[in-house]
Scaffold this active site. Structure first.
Site, PDB file in Angstrom:
ATOM      1  N   TRP A 242       1.053  -1.373   0.045  1.00  9.98           N
ATOM      2  CA  TRP A 242       0.018   0.034   0.025  1.00  9.98           C
ATOM      3  C   TRP A 242       0.960   1.300  -0.064  1.00  9.98           C
ATOM      4  O   TRP A 242       2.133   1.229   0.645  1.00  9.98           O
ATOM      5  CB  TRP A 242      -0.825  -0.128   1.371  1.00  9.98           C
ATOM      6  CG  TRP A 242      -1.670   1.249   1.510  1.00  9.98           C
ATOM      7  CD1 TRP A 242      -2.687   1.682   0.542  1.00  9.98           C
ATOM      8  CD2 TRP A 242      -1.317   2.403   2.279  1.00  9.98           C
ATOM      9  NE1 TRP A 242      -3.092   2.831   0.686  1.00  9.98           N
ATOM     10  CE2 TRP A 242      -2.219   3.462   1.891  1.00  9.98           C
ATOM     11  CE3 TRP A 242      -0.286   2.621   3.101  1.00  9.98           C
ATOM     12  CZ2 TRP A 242      -2.238   4.625   2.664  1.00  9.98           C
ATOM     13  CZ3 TRP A 242      -0.098   3.830   3.858  1.00  9.98           C
ATOM     14  CH2 TRP A 242      -1.277   4.660   3.565  1.00  9.98           C
TER      15      TRP A 242
ATOM     16  N   ASP B 139     -15.560  12.735  -1.854  1.00  8.19           N
ATOM     17  CA  ASP B 139     -14.973  11.312  -1.386  1.00  8.19           C
ATOM     18  C   ASP B 139     -15.813  10.573  -0.484  1.00  8.19           C
ATOM     19  O   ASP B 139     -16.876  11.073  -0.176  1.00  8.19           O
ATOM     20  CB  ASP B 139     -13.456  11.539  -0.909  1.00  8.19           C
ATOM     21  CG  ASP B 139     -12.598  10.183  -1.392  1.00  8.19           C
ATOM     22  OD1 ASP B 139     -12.588   9.157  -0.667  1.00  8.19           O
ATOM     23  OD2 ASP B 139     -11.997  10.160  -2.757  1.00  8.19           O
ATOM     24  N   ASP B 140     -15.184   9.736   0.288  1.00 10.38           N
ATOM     25  CA  ASP B 140     -15.851   8.802   1.380  1.00 10.38           C
ATOM     26  C   ASP B 140     -16.495   9.521   2.413  1.00 10.38           C
ATOM     27  O   ASP B 140     -15.895  10.417   2.834  1.00 10.38           O
ATOM     28  CB  ASP B 140     -14.606   7.906   1.651  1.00 10.38           C
ATOM     29  CG  ASP B 140     -15.329   6.797   2.790  1.00 10.38           C
ATOM     30  OD1 ASP B 140     -16.426   6.578   2.949  1.00 10.38           O
ATOM     31  OD2 ASP B 140     -14.292   5.935   3.005  1.00 10.38           O
TER      32      ASP B 140
ATOM     33  N   ARG C  32     -10.208  -3.190   7.381  1.00 14.53           N
ATOM     34  CA  ARG C  32     -10.823  -1.725   7.579  1.00 14.53           C
ATOM     35  C   ARG C  32     -12.398  -1.918   7.974  1.00 14.53           C
ATOM     36  O   ARG C  32     -13.250  -1.198   7.415  1.00 14.53           O
ATOM     37  CB  ARG C  32     -10.519  -1.155   5.987  1.00 14.53           C
ATOM     38  CG  ARG C  32     -10.503   0.356   6.319  1.00 14.53           C
ATOM     39  CD  ARG C  32     -10.804   0.925   4.830  1.00 14.53           C
ATOM     40  NE  ARG C  32     -10.371   2.467   5.022  1.00 14.53           N
ATOM     41  CZ  ARG C  32     -10.865   3.365   4.153  1.00 14.53           C
ATOM     42  NH1 ARG C  32     -11.783   3.069   3.307  1.00 14.53           N
ATOM     43  NH2 ARG C  32     -10.403   4.868   4.366  1.00 14.53           N
TER      44      ARG C  32
ATOM     45  N   TRP D  42     -14.702   4.679  -8.245  1.00 14.70           N
ATOM     46  CA  TRP D  42     -15.164   3.423  -7.692  1.00 14.70           C
ATOM     47  C   TRP D  42     -13.927   2.911  -6.985  1.00 14.70           C
ATOM     48  O   TRP D  42     -13.030   2.497  -7.428  1.00 14.70           O
ATOM     49  CB  TRP D  42     -15.445   2.439  -9.165  1.00 14.70           C
ATOM     50  CG  TRP D  42     -15.873   1.191  -8.784  1.00 14.70           C
ATOM     51  CD1 TRP D  42     -15.052   0.069  -8.129  1.00 14.70           C
ATOM     52  CD2 TRP D  42     -17.121   0.499  -9.045  1.00 14.70           C
ATOM     53  NE1 TRP D  42     -16.051  -1.107  -7.989  1.00 14.70           N
ATOM     54  CE2 TRP D  42     -16.973  -0.938  -8.694  1.00 14.70           C
ATOM     55  CE3 TRP D  42     -18.168   1.199  -9.849  1.00 14.70           C
ATOM     56  CZ2 TRP D  42     -18.147  -1.752  -9.065  1.00 14.70           C
ATOM     57  CZ3 TRP D  42     -19.225   0.179 -10.047  1.00 14.70           C
ATOM     58  CH2 TRP D  42     -19.302  -1.081  -9.779  1.00 14.70           C
ATOM     59  N   ASP D  43     -14.160   2.782  -5.531  1.00 18.33           N
ATOM     60  CA  ASP D  43     -12.981   2.327  -4.853  1.00 18.33           C
ATOM     61  C   ASP D  43     -13.169   0.832  -4.525  1.00 18.33           C
ATOM     62  O   ASP D  43     -14.321   0.211  -4.510  1.00 18.33           O
ATOM     63  CB  ASP D  43     -12.977   3.154  -3.491  1.00 18.33           C
ATOM     64  CG  ASP D  43     -11.640   3.262  -3.040  1.00 18.33           C
ATOM     65  OD1 ASP D  43     -10.718   2.382  -3.273  1.00 18.33           O
ATOM     66  OD2 ASP D  43     -11.411   4.254  -1.898  1.00 18.33           O
ATOM     67  N   MET D  44     -12.114   0.016  -3.859  1.00 11.14           N
ATOM     68  CA  MET D  44     -12.166  -1.104  -3.248  1.00 11.14           C
ATOM     69  C   MET D  44     -11.140  -1.297  -2.346  1.00 11.14           C
ATOM     70  O   MET D  44      -9.983  -1.127  -2.907  1.00 11.14           O
ATOM     71  CB  MET D  44     -11.866  -2.154  -4.683  1.00 11.14           C
ATOM     72  CG  MET D  44     -12.171  -3.533  -4.464  1.00 11.14           C
ATOM     73  SD  MET D  44     -11.154  -4.401  -3.743  1.00 11.14           S
ATOM     74  CE  MET D  44     -11.658  -6.084  -4.140  1.00 11.14           C
ATOM     75  N   ASN D  45     -11.484  -1.376  -0.995  1.00  9.52           N
ATOM     76  CA  ASN D  45     -10.586  -1.120  -0.043  1.00  9.52           C
ATOM     77  C   ASN D  45     -10.123  -2.196   0.849  1.00  9.52           C
ATOM     78  O   ASN D  45      -9.398  -2.127   1.828  1.00  9.52           O
ATOM     79  CB  ASN D  45     -11.017  -0.115   0.861  1.00  9.52           C
ATOM     80  CG  ASN D  45     -10.666   1.272   0.485  1.00  9.52           C
ATOM     81  OD1 ASN D  45      -9.328   1.697  -0.044  1.00  9.52           O
ATOM     82  ND2 ASN D  45     -11.833   2.212   0.146  1.00  9.52           N
TER      83      ASN D  45
ATOM     84  N   CYS E 202     -10.170   2.723  -8.679  1.00  8.19           N
ATOM     85  CA  CYS E 202      -9.252   2.918  -7.349  1.00  8.19           C
ATOM     86  C   CYS E 202      -9.381   1.761  -6.759  1.00  8.19           C
ATOM     87  O   CYS E 202     -10.337   1.236  -6.455  1.00  8.19           O
ATOM     88  CB  CYS E 202      -9.661   4.051  -6.682  1.00  8.19           C
ATOM     89  SG  CYS E 202      -8.986   4.272  -5.121  1.00  8.19           S
TER      90      CYS E 202
ATOM     91  N   ASP F 229      -2.206   5.857  -2.858  1.00 10.40           N
ATOM     92  CA  ASP F 229      -2.665   6.463  -2.094  1.00 10.40           C
ATOM     93  C   ASP F 229      -1.488   7.579  -1.377  1.00 10.40           C
ATOM     94  O   ASP F 229      -1.512   8.590  -0.824  1.00 10.40           O
ATOM     95  CB  ASP F 229      -3.409   5.846  -0.664  1.00 10.40           C
ATOM     96  CG  ASP F 229      -4.752   5.682  -0.840  1.00 10.40           C
ATOM     97  OD1 ASP F 229      -5.142   6.283  -1.791  1.00 10.40           O
ATOM     98  OD2 ASP F 229      -5.440   4.869  -0.134  1.00 10.40           O
TER      99      ASP F 229
END
Ligand code: DGJ
Length: 742
Positions: free
Chosen positions: A200, A367-368, A444, A478-481, A527, A549
């Site tokens: 990361w 954002d989030d 997370r 489009w995020d994927m954490n 993302c 990031d």
């Protein structure tokens, strides 16, 4: 035509402008043996390429030692368990419990154009742009028909490979336990490899090593292509560097588990393979069904790593990215993540937008943290309902207000996830990927939605669609954490759990396909916790991906260099962010941050109302810079001049318009060394005959500085070079040079 079959010699020859790939059929059993992959040959007739150390490559002449023979043959698609002890590309478990595979050629077809792969991303080309060869082979013992698919492009030095397997009905079900997409045997062994590794905030770091004996591979078993290793591998001939020597690059058009491997054998040959990681892969192929493996792109260059990169860039820009934004200038965005994290409301966002629009920024991205009860990353994923305590007046009100300022509006979502603390989880706990009876492993504070289930895909799509329809939203991040653990699906029976990883990826692709079909004007930026899913698969859906990031300008030099090894600069999400940098704590000049972000999509990720006045005052010139040079960056040829990754001192890159009339050169002095004569910068890619004006870009005015500008021929700029301009002395200082035909 780029592909020909020479009947008498039974040789297939695939040509691109500068490369040739050849294999042949031998023996009555129809063995497919690889012959050659490299610089273009004018003729298919070559000396001894089908001989092995045993002599003629005819297996039936070598029955007594068939095992040793198989172990050294250059197979076009390596099978399992019959004497070739190098790693194989294709393995099964049949109902009798046997795992061996073998292939016998049956027929082939050569045709213009290129087929799509069902439900998956792939490069594309029109009938006058590429030619396809399909080889149909049989594994009679397993009752399988295997089709090897090759496409050769006419305009770029790229060949693609994929594989299709059909159960012809001998068995009602054959389990596929390994189906790689490419396998190329090289006759020599004097190679280096490049793999990309990371973590990361440290994605795609270049790792070059001498290739020793044994198997060397990178892989992912995380459910996505990952921060850690990358679906890419390059083989480099002895002494190859940025501009010289032979390089073979392999890149997997897939966003899930992969393996990329080079194996040096006892006979000093090398086998390169790439495909879906066989670990935790087991696909039931029932009678009549077809399994299609994703595609691998193979690029050969005889002009070093740089040419390989430029070929990948051209291929992806022309034959992979479909978005209408592919060649278009993108709006300069400001994203509120590092500005506010979860602590924002309508007023805060509007205050950022007001100031940003005054400075020339064109889009606000929220954002989030705008949905459910989300004030931290502890909850609410899956509950895509606007939090009206934060967004007073609702989403549409906010978007309309931002639009009134003359700005576009973009939004963040993480559709693939579900928080244990969410209404969605309370209603559908079995929608999370999980193993019954085991405590789920959170990351997370979230689980992954089981996108192998059609009803979960439908529900998820509806959530995204509803939000996008609710206001004038022109961009989606489009995020994927998190990565996948607890491999288990409530939607699959016990026989089929080994299909989950691949079915998950197919679910993601289906979601994004629906999205780009229904919202063709949406600018989609993918993302994944930064750049964990920066791969060609995702570029098929969205034209840009958040690179990392870590937006520190110096860390980005290496991250962006590794990413640009095969991905065009137009795809690399890059922003000017706050200092001290939130990830590494470093302070760099605002000017330098702008030049580094210019080598990507360009945008801002800070609270523009709170940064130092001097930095804020630089933004109008930076936005002007973006609009002056974005065409060159997006559409031009990228040349690496100096690599901080290698020299730990300075970095420089150049982007040149295709017609060689204009270029920009960026120089970053990372760590200043004392007492050197001068920093000499030799440009690349210019026309040696043309005369150019070379000026330093002025960050105060957004124009070129007249003072100190030079007028020189392209050959002088490339072969003799220029001295790095004044003002570069001091750590992290940078300059942008504009080169334009005089
Ligand atoms: C990870 C992304 O890379 C960041 O830019 C940000 O969107 C966060 N997720 C939000 O949770």
């Amino acid at each position: 035509m780029g592909i020909n079959y020479y009947e008498k010699e039974r040789i297939f020859k695939l040509d691109t402008p500068n490369t040739t790939y050849m294999f042949c059929l031998v023996d009555k059993e129809g063995f497919m043996l690889h012959m050659y992959y490299g610089r273009r040959l004018s003729d298919y007739r070559t000396a001894d390429l089908t001989r092995t150390r045993f002599g003629e490559a005819v297996p039936s002449n070598h029955e007594r030692e068939r095992c040793a023979f198989n172990d050294c043959m250059p197979f076009e698609y390596a099978t399992h368990g019959l004497g070739d002890y190098r790693d194989d590309a294709f393995k099964v478990l049949n109902p009798d419990g046997f795992t061996a595979t073998s292939l016998e050629y049956r027929s082939h077809r050569i045709y213009p154009g290129k087929p799509a792969i069902k439900g998956m991303p792939a490069t594309f080309g029109k009938e006058n742009e590429c030619t396809t060869l399909e080889i149909v082979a049989q594994d009679p013992v397993n009752g399988l028909e295997v089709t090897l698919i090759y496409s050769a492009f006419e305009d770029v030095d790229a060949i693609t490979r994929s594989v299709k397997i059909r159960n012809t009905g001998k068995y009602s079900n054959v389990k596929l336990t390994k189906v790689l997409s490419t396998c190329v045997d090289f006759e020599d062994d004097d190679y280096d490899t490049i793999f990309l590794h990371g973590s990361w905030a440290r994605e795609r770091t270049i790792d070059r090593n001498r290739l020793g004996h044994g198997k060397h591979y990178v892989s992912s078993k995380r459910g996505e292509s990952s921060h850690q290793e990358h679906p890419f591998l390059a083989l480099l001939g002895a002494g190859a560097n940025e501009d010289n020597g032979e390089v073979w690059g392999f890149n997997f058009v897939y966003s899930g588990n992969f393996i990329a491997q080079a194996e040096k054998s006892q006979f000093k040959t090398v086998r390169v393979m790439m495909g879906i990681n066989p670990e935790d892969f087991c696909w039931n192929l029932r009678s009549g069904e077809v399994f299609e493996a994703p595609e691998v792109v193979m690029v050969y260059s005889h002009e070093g790593i740089g040419r390989m990169s430029r070929t990948f860039h051209d291929l992806y820009r022309k034959h992979l990215i479909r978005s209408k934004y592919r060649d278009a200038v993108r709006p300069i965005l400001i994203n509120n993540w590092e500005a506010t994290y979860f602590d924002f409301d309508t007023d805060k966002l509007i205050s950022i937008a007001k100031e940003a629009s005054r400075l020339g920024i064109e889009m606000l991205v929220m954002d989030d943290g705008w949905f459910g009860k989300r004030n931290s990353d502890d909850n609410s994923l899956g509950d895509w309902v606007v939090n009206e305590n934060k967004l007073k007046g609702g989403l549409k009100y906010l978007v309309d207000e931002v639009n009134k300022l003359g700005m576009k509006f973009g939004i963040w979502m993480e559709p693939e996830m579900i928080s244990p603390d969410s209404d969605l989880y309370r209603a559908h706990p079995d929608w999370a990927i999980h193993i019954p009876g085991r405590k789920g492993v959170q990351s997370r504070a979230q689980f992954v939605l089981d996108l192998s289930r059609p009803e979960v895909v439908d529900y998820t799509y509806e959530q995204v669609r509803r939000i996008l329809k609710s206001a004038n939203i022109e961009y989606l991040k489009w995020d994927m954490n998190r990565q996948i653990t607890d491999l288990g699906s409530a939607g699959l029976d016990s026989e089929s759990q080994g299909e989950l990883f691949h079915r998950y990826v197919l679910g993601v692709y289906e979601l994004q396909e629906r999205l780009v079909t229904e919202f063709p004007d949406l600018l989609l930026e993918n993302c994944s916790g930064g750049g964990a899913r920066f791969d060609p698969g995702m570029l098929y859906y969205g034209p840009q991906i958040w690179c990392s990031d870590n937006a520190d300008a110096i860390a980005r030099l290496e991250i962006q260099q590794g990413t640009a090894l095969m991905y065009p600069l137009s795809t690399m999400g890059a922003h000017v962010s706050d200092c001290p940098n939130h990830t590494v704590g470093r302070t760099t000049p605002f000017e330098t941050r702008g030049y580094v972000a210019l080598a990507g999509t360009f945008g801002y990720e800070l609270d523009v109302t709170r940064i130092p006045e001097a930095d804020r005052n630089m933004i109008p010139a930076q936005t002007k810079m973006y609009h002056r040079f974005s065409d060159i960056v997006r559409l031009g040829d990228y040349y690496r001049i100096s690599s901080f990754h290698d020299n730990r001192m300075w970095d420089a890159w150049e982007v040149v318009r295709k017609d060689k009339t204009e270029a920009i050169l960026t120089i970053v002095n990372v760590f200043t060394e004392a007492n050197y004569k001068s920093l000499r910068v030799k440009m690349k890619g210019l026309d040696p005959e043309k005369t150019y004006r070379v000026s330093v870009f002025d960050i105060e005015t957004g124009e070129d500085k007249e003072e100190g500008s030079l007028v020189l021929k392209g050959d002088s700029l490339m072969y003799a070079g220029i001295n790095a301009p004044d003002g570069i002395r001091g750590d992290f200082r940078a300059r942008l040079i504009h080169i334009v035909e005089a």
